[in-house]
Motif scaffolding. Structure first.
Motif, mmCIF file in Angstrom:
data_model
loop_
_atom_site.group_PDB
_atom_site.id
_atom_site.type_symbol
_atom_site.label_atom_id
_atom_site.label_comp_id
_atom_site.label_asym_id
_atom_site.label_seq_id
_atom_site.Cartn_x
_atom_site.Cartn_y
_atom_site.Cartn_z
ATOM 1 N N LYS A 187 0.870 -1.161 0.084
ATOM 2 C CA LYS A 187 -0.084 -0.101 -0.164
ATOM 3 C C LYS A 187 0.778 1.463 0.240
ATOM 4 O O LYS A 187 1.908 1.318 0.698
ATOM 5 C CB LYS A 187 -0.968 0.082 1.242
ATOM 6 N N GLU A 188 0.566 2.291 -0.848
ATOM 7 C CA GLU A 188 1.332 3.428 -0.990
ATOM 8 C C GLU A 188 0.863 4.416 0.228
ATOM 9 O O GLU A 188 -0.051 4.322 0.577
ATOM 10 C CB GLU A 188 0.766 4.268 -2.343
ATOM 11 N N GLU A 189 1.707 5.331 0.451
ATOM 12 C CA GLU A 189 1.811 6.492 1.422
ATOM 13 C C GLU A 189 0.655 7.406 0.986
ATOM 14 O O GLU A 189 0.772 7.891 -0.194
ATOM 15 C CB GLU A 189 3.046 7.019 1.702
ATOM 16 N N ARG A 190 -0.032 7.771 1.554
ATOM 17 C CA ARG A 190 -1.345 8.630 1.354
ATOM 18 C C ARG A 190 -0.566 10.385 1.545
ATOM 19 O O ARG A 190 0.108 10.613 2.414
ATOM 20 C CB ARG A 190 -2.405 8.679 2.210
ATOM 21 N N ILE A 215 -1.815 13.739 2.660
ATOM 22 C CA ILE A 215 -2.609 14.274 3.481
ATOM 23 C C ILE A 215 -2.276 15.481 3.730
ATOM 24 O O ILE A 215 -1.179 15.936 4.261
ATOM 25 C CB ILE A 215 -2.961 13.307 4.624
ATOM 26 N N GLU A 231 -7.035 14.398 1.432
ATOM 27 C CA GLU A 231 -6.205 13.510 1.012
ATOM 28 C C GLU A 231 -6.018 13.587 -0.695
ATOM 29 O O GLU A 231 -6.880 13.414 -1.405
ATOM 30 C CB GLU A 231 -6.664 12.020 1.205
ATOM 31 N N SER A 271 -4.771 13.107 -4.654
ATOM 32 C CA SER A 271 -4.857 11.925 -5.683
ATOM 33 C C SER A 271 -3.307 12.207 -6.149
ATOM 34 O O SER A 271 -2.462 13.051 -6.072
ATOM 35 C CB SER A 271 -5.367 12.182 -6.737
ATOM 36 N N TRP A 272 -2.724 10.866 -6.198
ATOM 37 C CA TRP A 272 -1.332 10.435 -6.604
ATOM 38 C C TRP A 272 -1.120 10.927 -8.282
ATOM 39 O O TRP A 272 -0.180 11.304 -8.681
ATOM 40 C CB TRP A 272 -0.858 9.040 -6.492
#
Length: 77
Positions: A2-5, A7, A55, A57-58
């Motif tokens: 899981k990728e880092e969020r 925020i 949060e 978006s990547w």
């Protein structure tokens, strides 16, 4: 894995149709945010002037999801 969020905290600058908001981040960047499903289910209302956590978006750093409403110190919540 899981990728880092990503925020950030910001201030709601404007309310747009269909649950969209313009959020002014603390680093003076303006992003478009929508309310997360959990906040919609709990009927948490967001108005211009509220402080929120968003949060990002990547894939598109100009869009994000509002995940938490911070309490204002001057209100009686």
């Amino acid at each position: 894995m899981k990728e880092e969020r990503l925020i950030h905290e910001g201030l709601i600058a404007d309310s747009l149709p269909n649950g969209l908001f313009l959020v002014l981040l603390d680093n003076e960047k303006l992003v478009l945010g929508h309310v997360s499903g959990r906040m919609q289910r709990r009927f948490i209302r967001i108005q211009p002037g509220d402080r929120v956590k968003i949060e990002l978006s990547w894939y598109d750093s100009t869009r994000g999801r509002i995940i938490y409403k911070l309490h204002n110190k001057d209100s009686n919540d």
